[in-house]
Design a protein around this motif. Structure first.
Motif, mmCIF file in Angstrom:
data_model
loop_
_atom_site.group_PDB
_atom_site.id
_atom_site.type_symbol
_atom_site.label_atom_id
_atom_site.label_comp_id
_atom_site.label_asym_id
_atom_site.label_seq_id
_atom_site.Cartn_x
_atom_site.Cartn_y
_atom_site.Cartn_z
ATOM 1 N N GLU A 169 15.309 22.556 -21.748
ATOM 2 C CA GLU A 169 16.672 22.725 -21.232
ATOM 3 C C GLU A 169 16.944 21.684 -20.161
ATOM 4 O O GLU A 169 16.036 21.027 -19.652
ATOM 5 C CB GLU A 169 16.873 24.130 -20.677
ATOM 6 N N GLY A 170 18.216 21.525 -19.805
ATOM 7 C CA GLY A 170 18.599 20.589 -18.755
ATOM 8 C C GLY A 170 18.145 21.083 -17.392
ATOM 9 O O GLY A 170 18.068 22.283 -17.141
ATOM 10 N N ASP A 171 17.816 20.146 -16.519
ATOM 11 C CA ASP A 171 17.350 20.468 -15.162
ATOM 12 C C ASP A 171 18.552 20.577 -14.232
ATOM 13 O O ASP A 171 19.239 19.587 -13.965
ATOM 14 C CB ASP A 171 16.400 19.362 -14.690
ATOM 15 N N VAL A 172 18.811 21.778 -13.741
ATOM 16 C CA VAL A 172 19.981 21.991 -12.874
ATOM 17 C C VAL A 172 19.844 21.285 -11.532
ATOM 18 O O VAL A 172 20.843 21.047 -10.847
ATOM 19 C CB VAL A 172 20.254 23.498 -12.641
ATOM 20 N N ASP A 173 18.633 20.934 -11.130
ATOM 21 C CA ASP A 173 18.418 20.246 -9.856
ATOM 22 C C ASP A 173 18.472 18.722 -9.992
ATOM 23 O O ASP A 173 18.335 18.010 -9.002
ATOM 24 C CB ASP A 173 17.065 20.654 -9.262
ATOM 25 N N HIS A 174 18.633 18.219 -11.215
ATOM 26 C CA HIS A 174 18.640 16.771 -11.426
ATOM 27 C C HIS A 174 20.030 16.214 -11.109
ATOM 28 O O HIS A 174 21.033 16.737 -11.573
ATOM 29 C CB HIS A 174 18.264 16.447 -12.872
ATOM 30 N N PRO A 175 20.103 15.144 -10.300
ATOM 31 C CA PRO A 175 21.414 14.629 -9.880
ATOM 32 C C PRO A 175 22.231 13.990 -11.001
ATOM 33 O O PRO A 175 23.444 13.886 -10.889
ATOM 34 C CB PRO A 175 21.061 13.583 -8.816
ATOM 35 N N THR A 176 21.593 13.589 -12.080
ATOM 36 C CA THR A 176 22.325 12.917 -13.157
ATOM 37 C C THR A 176 23.107 13.888 -14.020
ATOM 38 O O THR A 176 24.297 13.724 -14.249
ATOM 39 C CB THR A 176 21.353 12.109 -14.049
ATOM 40 N N ASN A 177 22.439 14.932 -14.511
ATOM 41 C CA ASN A 177 23.100 15.809 -15.485
ATOM 42 C C ASN A 177 23.356 17.226 -14.992
ATOM 43 O O ASN A 177 24.060 17.984 -15.646
ATOM 44 C CB ASN A 177 22.292 15.863 -16.779
ATOM 45 N N ARG A 178 22.792 17.612 -13.841
ATOM 46 C CA ARG A 178 23.051 18.938 -13.251
ATOM 47 C C ARG A 178 22.863 20.079 -14.251
ATOM 48 O O ARG A 178 23.621 21.034 -14.263
ATOM 49 C CB ARG A 178 24.465 19.006 -12.689
ATOM 50 N N GLY A 179 21.866 19.944 -15.125
ATOM 51 C CA GLY A 179 21.548 21.020 -16.061
ATOM 52 C C GLY A 179 22.176 20.889 -17.425
ATOM 53 O O GLY A 179 21.831 21.626 -18.339
#
Length: 199
Positions: free
Chosen positions: A83-93
């Motif tokens: 799943e997408g990483d909600v803490d990542h600044p690029t895609n926010r999850g």
């Protein structure tokens, strides 16, 4: 108790119910969030969480991979959810359709997992070790550079150009890795250098 419902009251009730479910379906209600939050702990219980970067385009979205299996106990770890990483600044999850399908890519039978070599004159690829693959690449690059390096141009100016080989770099790497790759490739004199991010 007998309660009569007029046509007007029925239409009001039905309209209110339709409006309520429509608002919930459009995401204004917390039902979906609460439902997902109640399932998540059970779905991912006993898994190991690993952060990584999506293997597709140059955006470099953050992903979280969940695997089952304890390597310390000799069990094979198997990725069961991505799943997408909600803490990542690029895609926010969030993930695009390709990123959302990474689990299928991971488990695809046709995915390349090891270095492969097709020898001259052969019609098939053979699996080789990383040492063999990297040594062969380094040897071929060195031989080509020694043979084709242009030390001086027609005016006698030192240029040290290597025009017969190109390099395609990874696009989802960190700034530091991209900078180091650029410095190494340029130091060899190679001019044909590109990647998907155009850095």
């Amino acid at each position: 108790m007998n309660m009569e419902l007029s046509r007007r009251q029925f239409m009001k009730s039905a309209g209110a119910g339709l409006a309520g479910t429509t608002i919930g379906a459009l995401g204004f209600g917390d039902v979906e969030t609460a439902y997902a939050a109640s399932i998540r702990p059970f779905k991912l219980s006993g898994t190991t969480e690993t952060r990584n970067t999506c293997t597709y385009c140059a955006v470099g979205c953050g992903i979280i991979m969940y695997s089952k299996g304890n390597l310390a106990k000799g069990e094979k770890a198997d990725i069961i959810h991505v799943e997408g990483d909600v803490d990542h600044p690029t895609n926010r999850g969030t993930l695009c359709p390709k990123g959302a399908a990474l689990l299928e890519t991971i488990h695809a039978e046709t995915r390349l997992k090891y270095p492969m070599l097709r020898k001259p004159g052969s019609d098939k690829f053979e699996r080789v070790s990383w040492d063999v693959a990297l040594d062969r690449i380094a040897r071929l690059m060195k031989d080509d550079r020694d043979k084709n390096l242009v030390v001086k141009n027609n005016d006698g100016v030192t240029v040290n150009r290597w025009l017969t080989t190109g390099f395609l770099a990874a696009s989802a790497t960190s700034n530091e890795t991209a900078w180091l790759t650029w410095k190494v490739i340029r130091s060899t004199g190679m001019l044909a250098f590109d990647n998907q991010a155009r850095v």
